[in-house]
Design an enzyme around this catalytic site. Sequence first.
Site, PDB file in Angstrom:
ATOM      1  N   SER A 167       0.761  -1.093  -0.119  1.00  0.00           N
ATOM      2  CA  SER A 167      -0.098  -0.080  -0.224  1.00  0.00           C
ATOM      3  C   SER A 167       0.938   1.090  -0.085  1.00  0.00           C
ATOM      4  CB  SER A 167      -0.991  -0.098   1.333  1.00  0.00           C
ATOM      5  OG  SER A 167      -0.094   0.236   2.315  1.00  0.00           O
ATOM      6  N   LYS A 168       0.246   2.360   0.083  1.00  0.00           N
ATOM      7  CA  LYS A 168       0.916   3.637   0.107  1.00  0.00           C
ATOM      8  C   LYS A 168       2.163   3.792   1.189  1.00  0.00           C
ATOM      9  CE  LYS A 168      -2.837   5.833  -2.350  1.00  0.00           C
ATOM     10  NZ  LYS A 168      -3.752   4.756  -2.135  1.00  0.00           N
TER      11      LYS A 168
END
Length: 470
Positions: free
Chosen positions: A242-243
């Site tokens: 994820s980010k």
Amino acid sequence: MSVSERPIVTRIAPSPTGSMHIGTARTALFNWLYAKHTGGRFLLRIEDTDRERSTESAVQVILDGLAWLGLEADAPAVFQYAQAERHREVVDELLLRGRAYRCWMTVEELAAEREIARAAGRAIRSPWRDQAAPSGVNLPHVVRFKGPIEGETLVNDLVKGPVLFQNRDLDDLVLLRSDGAPTYNLAVVVDDHDMGITHVIRGDDHLNNAARQTLIYQAMDWELPAFGHLPLIHGPDGAKLSKRHGAQAVGEFADMGYLPEAMRNYLARLGWGHGDDELFSDEQAIAWFDVKDVVKAPARLDWAKIAHVNNHYIRLADDGRLADLVIDAMAREGDVIAEGVRDRLIAVIPFVKEGAKTVLELRDLCRFAVAERPIVLNDKSVSLLAPETRERLLRLATRLADETIWTPPSLTVALRAFAESEGVGMGKFGPALRAVLSGGLPAPDLAGALSALGRDESLGRMDDALSRVE
RNA sequence: GGUCCCUUCGUCUAUCGGUUAGGACACCAGAUUUUCAAUCUGGGAAGACGGGUUCGACUCCCGUAGGGACUACCA
């Protein structure tokens, strides 16, 4: 011709969400490699059936990402939304065959059924599966697939092996929404069939779908493609990427200064291997790759290793190309690119590329050479210039001005000879020389720095710093 | 909750019933030294756990634990 006899056709089918996930990139790479390996074709389909999320710019991001990676499709992209009529046709056929039915469940009824089914540990069922249409023909409804409730469905996965599903666990998925729009699970099957896809190689997250899709193929009497489900890419901590793990979109990797060939090599090694081979060309990857050899377990992204692979390809890369990439990176930060910068970069890059793990690092390593005279010395550099040292550098400048050959080997010799004539070690003037040449910015070894800068620039910088009266 | 998938050094992987379990990245130590690197040499580091099967299991089977996916009128 059966699937096994037809030339192989693979595809990447991303949905346009605004960015292209690195996992999608790897899936594309594996499909591409397999198509090339078998002499088949690699196609692209944009899964834009979700009208809310799909935009033209999001589609462009995918096209750009694939182009950057060098994984271009062998035919123009197919847009799933454009096939909606065809999808509805297939639903009509399924309805006709008694393999689909209209379902008038309301959202509330569905929510209630979902709860009951979950509690009972079974798939949700619709009461309309075996019931006549309600009176009042125009009530909104969806069309569901009528899946078998007995028996089992086998997905013979290329990477996972045989995976068996009980049909009773598979719910009657929605084929057509109440607004008449086809859903994903129907659309993939129809499109993959129509596009002649022989090998559906995609993310692990679709393994469960593969069983339901198999049922649709069978209901239509279509030949099944081979399935291969790739394990997902996780972040360094093992959680879904994820980010917060840093970059996850291919555009970000490009901006951070990773080379596409490095990404191909690294991504290929993530979940696939060929003996002890680590660094290899596209040709080798194509010759060696087979979906059957894909590792079953998910892999974690390792920034240190990407950096290592990238460094390898930076060393191999053409200096002019690297200079352009450095200029792009500088321009992105708003730096004004002065006249002659490209030439200076090309002169210095050979001396610094070995230490650069990304183009951004390469840019930083080039800064000393790009700086305009008179360069400003940082405090530490200034403190290196004691009077005695300045005298010595002055003598060195005179000496260097007489050098007829300005190459690293000859400069090394000259530097050593000078140290000897002064009766000191390099440590007595090396750091100071470096200081006046680079102002304190990182620079290669002295002979390299002098050589990269060139005679005039080098002597000029020495003169700037030493002639100043204090 | 249900269904399904996965499990070798910190990480990516090799091994495909018999190996001192190999390589790469990372890490540690040393060498070199004109900064940072780069380079060279050396080193530590693994079969989740418990049962089987077998003369012999990392490798085959079962279970446990842990991780993941799916379970939408998203894709």
